[in-house]
Write a protein that holds these residues in place. Structure first.
Motif, PDB file in Angstrom:
ATOM      1  N   GLN A 192      59.994  41.036  46.819  1.00  0.00           N
ATOM      2  CA  GLN A 192      61.159  41.138  47.700  1.00  0.00           C
ATOM      3  C   GLN A 192      61.189  39.839  48.509  1.00  0.00           C
ATOM      4  O   GLN A 192      60.222  39.079  48.505  1.00  0.00           O
ATOM      5  N   LYS A 193      62.260  39.605  49.251  1.00  0.00           N
ATOM      6  CA  LYS A 193      62.352  38.388  50.053  1.00  0.00           C
ATOM      7  C   LYS A 193      61.249  38.297  51.097  1.00  0.00           C
ATOM      8  O   LYS A 193      60.789  37.220  51.432  1.00  0.00           O
ATOM      9  N   GLY A 208      51.096  33.704  56.214  1.00  0.00           N
ATOM     10  CA  GLY A 208      52.276  34.504  56.532  1.00  0.00           C
ATOM     11  C   GLY A 208      53.550  34.068  55.840  1.00  0.00           C
ATOM     12  O   GLY A 208      54.591  34.669  56.042  1.00  0.00           O
ATOM     13  N   VAL A 209      53.495  33.025  55.004  1.00  0.00           N
ATOM     14  CA  VAL A 209      54.709  32.541  54.346  1.00  0.00           C
ATOM     15  C   VAL A 209      55.237  33.609  53.390  1.00  0.00           C
ATOM     16  O   VAL A 209      54.484  34.255  52.671  1.00  0.00           O
ATOM     17  N   THR A 210      56.556  33.808  53.419  1.00  0.00           N
ATOM     18  CA  THR A 210      57.196  34.815  52.578  1.00  0.00           C
ATOM     19  C   THR A 210      57.900  34.151  51.398  1.00  0.00           C
ATOM     20  O   THR A 210      58.069  32.931  51.367  1.00  0.00           O
ATOM     21  N   VAL A 211      58.331  34.977  50.462  1.00  0.00           N
ATOM     22  CA  VAL A 211      59.080  34.487  49.298  1.00  0.00           C
ATOM     23  C   VAL A 211      60.324  33.736  49.761  1.00  0.00           C
ATOM     24  O   VAL A 211      60.617  32.634  49.286  1.00  0.00           O
ATOM     25  N   MET A 223      66.548  40.264  42.604  1.00  0.00           N
ATOM     26  CA  MET A 223      65.120  40.041  42.850  1.00  0.00           C
ATOM     27  C   MET A 223      64.222  40.626  41.762  1.00  0.00           C
ATOM     28  O   MET A 223      63.037  40.321  41.723  1.00  0.00           O
ATOM     29  N   LYS A 224      64.783  41.419  40.868  1.00  0.00           N
ATOM     30  CA  LYS A 224      63.987  41.906  39.734  1.00  0.00           C
ATOM     31  C   LYS A 224      63.587  40.745  38.835  1.00  0.00           C
ATOM     32  O   LYS A 224      62.649  40.843  38.059  1.00  0.00           O
ATOM     33  N   ASN A 225      64.311  39.641  38.938  1.00  0.00           N
ATOM     34  CA  ASN A 225      64.024  38.450  38.139  1.00  0.00           C
ATOM     35  C   ASN A 225      63.201  37.407  38.906  1.00  0.00           C
ATOM     36  O   ASN A 225      63.080  36.282  38.466  1.00  0.00           O
ATOM     37  N   TRP A 226      62.665  37.797  40.045  1.00  0.00           N
ATOM     38  CA  TRP A 226      61.773  36.931  40.817  1.00  0.00           C
ATOM     39  C   TRP A 226      60.372  37.490  40.655  1.00  0.00           C
ATOM     40  O   TRP A 226      60.151  38.685  40.825  1.00  0.00           O
ATOM     41  N   LYS A 227      59.411  36.649  40.340  1.00  0.00           N
ATOM     42  CA  LYS A 227      58.058  37.143  40.086  1.00  0.00           C
ATOM     43  C   LYS A 227      57.012  36.205  40.667  1.00  0.00           C
ATOM     44  O   LYS A 227      57.245  35.019  40.818  1.00  0.00           O
ATOM     45  N   GLY A 255      47.663  29.762  46.249  1.00  0.00           N
ATOM     46  CA  GLY A 255      47.625  29.613  44.796  1.00  0.00           C
ATOM     47  C   GLY A 255      48.686  30.401  44.049  1.00  0.00           C
ATOM     48  O   GLY A 255      48.800  30.273  42.826  1.00  0.00           O
ATOM     49  N   ASP A 256      49.494  31.204  44.748  1.00  0.00           N
ATOM     50  CA  ASP A 256      50.545  31.974  44.069  1.00  0.00           C
ATOM     51  C   ASP A 256      51.555  31.048  43.405  1.00  0.00           C
ATOM     52  O   ASP A 256      51.850  29.961  43.907  1.00  0.00           O
ATOM     53  N   ILE A 257      52.093  31.523  42.269  1.00  0.00           N
ATOM     54  CA  ILE A 257      53.170  30.812  41.573  1.00  0.00           C
ATOM     55  C   ILE A 257      54.396  31.712  41.605  1.00  0.00           C
ATOM     56  O   ILE A 257      54.404  32.784  40.991  1.00  0.00           O
ATOM     57  N   LEU A 258      55.419  31.295  42.332  1.00  0.00           N
ATOM     58  CA  LEU A 258      56.664  32.035  42.453  1.00  0.00           C
ATOM     59  C   LEU A 258      57.653  31.488  41.439  1.00  0.00           C
ATOM     60  O   LEU A 258      57.913  30.280  41.417  1.00  0.00           O
ATOM     61  N   THR A 259      58.185  32.361  40.592  1.00  0.00           N
ATOM     62  CA  THR A 259      59.155  31.949  39.572  1.00  0.00           C
ATOM     63  C   THR A 259      60.487  32.632  39.849  1.00  0.00           C
ATOM     64  O   THR A 259      60.544  33.860  39.961  1.00  0.00           O
ATOM     65  N   ILE A 260      61.540  31.831  39.923  1.00  0.00           N
ATOM     66  CA  ILE A 260      62.907  32.326  40.109  1.00  0.00           C
ATOM     67  C   ILE A 260      63.651  32.069  38.796  1.00  0.00           C
ATOM     68  O   ILE A 260      63.857  30.920  38.409  1.00  0.00           O
ATOM     69  N   GLN A 261      64.045  33.148  38.118  1.00  0.00           N
ATOM     70  CA  GLN A 261      64.760  33.020  36.841  1.00  0.00           C
ATOM     71  C   GLN A 261      66.232  32.670  37.084  1.00  0.00           C
ATOM     72  O   GLN A 261      66.781  32.968  38.144  1.00  0.00           O
ATOM     73  N   GLU A 262      66.852  32.083  36.084  1.00  0.00           N
ATOM     74  CA  GLU A 262      68.302  31.845  36.126  1.00  0.00           C
ATOM     75  C   GLU A 262      69.032  33.106  35.715  1.00  0.00           C
ATOM     76  O   GLU A 262      68.517  33.906  34.931  1.00  0.00           O
ATOM     77  N   SER A 263      70.235  33.283  36.234  1.00  0.00           N
ATOM     78  CA  SER A 263      71.039  34.426  35.845  1.00  0.00           C
ATOM     79  C   SER A 263      71.753  34.111  34.529  1.00  0.00           C
ATOM     80  O   SER A 263      71.937  32.941  34.175  1.00  0.00           O
ATOM     81  N   LEU A 264      72.160  35.140  33.834  1.00  0.00           N
ATOM     82  CA  LEU A 264      72.846  34.947  32.565  1.00  0.00           C
ATOM     83  C   LEU A 264      74.300  34.563  32.753  1.00  0.00           C
ATOM     84  O   LEU A 264      74.911  33.960  31.878  1.00  0.00           O
ATOM     85  N   PHE A 265      74.855  34.963  33.880  1.00  0.00           N
ATOM     86  CA  PHE A 265      76.281  34.681  34.114  1.00  0.00           C
ATOM     87  C   PHE A 265      76.482  33.916  35.384  1.00  0.00           C
ATOM     88  O   PHE A 265      75.840  33.987  36.321  1.00  0.00           O
TER      89      PHE A 265
END
Length: 174
Positions: free
Chosen positions: A156-157, A118-121, A139-143, A164-174
């Motif tokens: 989504q959150k 049941g763990v969420t992003v 969240m479009k940059n979360w995969k 085994g999922d790999i959650l990637t959080i990208q950095e913002s450009l600004f």
């Protein structure tokens, strides 16, 4: 009254244990399995699923477990044991611990974390110490990379993670 309370308590305990092995998640590399054959203690197996996805069972030999649910594996083992070994085998398969989830990218403490049903992003990000200042809040940059799928899944959150999922959080450009 006491018997009703005891029945309610036992029902809640059974509901909790069935949640952990409700056949929602297929068996994967790194999962720890507990396999029991009713009234046949010599056939019990405790095993971590190796990279090959194959475990060794007494009497039947090597069994491919990768991708099967606990229920499907129990059914397959019962059929194998029935074929010349036992009269009426009853097999139970339990995933005692799942393979971890991974959180990487713009979080404070990236790494692997024990999977909880049941763990969420959002909860996984919290386990990783929260977002860094430069993390993209879009969240479009979360995969999520799931299993052998080539395409990452947008999230989504409240998206639930799988073992085994790999959650990637990208950095913002600004």
């Amino acid at each position: 009254m006491a018997s009703r309370l005891l029945i309610l308590l036992l029902t809640l305990i059974n509901a909790g244990s069935s949640l952990a092995n409700d056949d929602k998640f297929p068996i994967g590399v790194g999962d720890s399995l507990r396999i029991d054959v009713y009234d046949e203690a010599d056939l019990a197996v405790r095993s971590k699923v190796p990279q090959s996805g194959v475990i060794r069972m007494p009497l039947v030999g090597d069994v491919k477990v990768l991708g099967l649910t606990p229920k499907k594996l129990a059914e397959a083992l019962e059929a194998m044991l029935f074929d010349g070994y036992l009269v009426n085998p009853s097999v139970s398969v339990e995933i005692q611990s799942y393979r971890p989830i991974y959180v990487k990218g713009a979080v404070r403490e990236p790494g692997s974390f024990g999977f909880v049903v049941g763990v969420t992003v959002e909860q996984a990000i919290a386990m990783a110490g929260g977002l860094k200042d430069r993390a993209s809040e879009n969240m479009k940059n979360w995969k999520i990379q799931r299993g052998t799928q080539e395409d990452a899944i947008r999230v989504q959150k409240d998206t639930q993670l799988m073992p085994g999922d790999i959650l990637t959080i990208q950095e913002s450009l600004f």
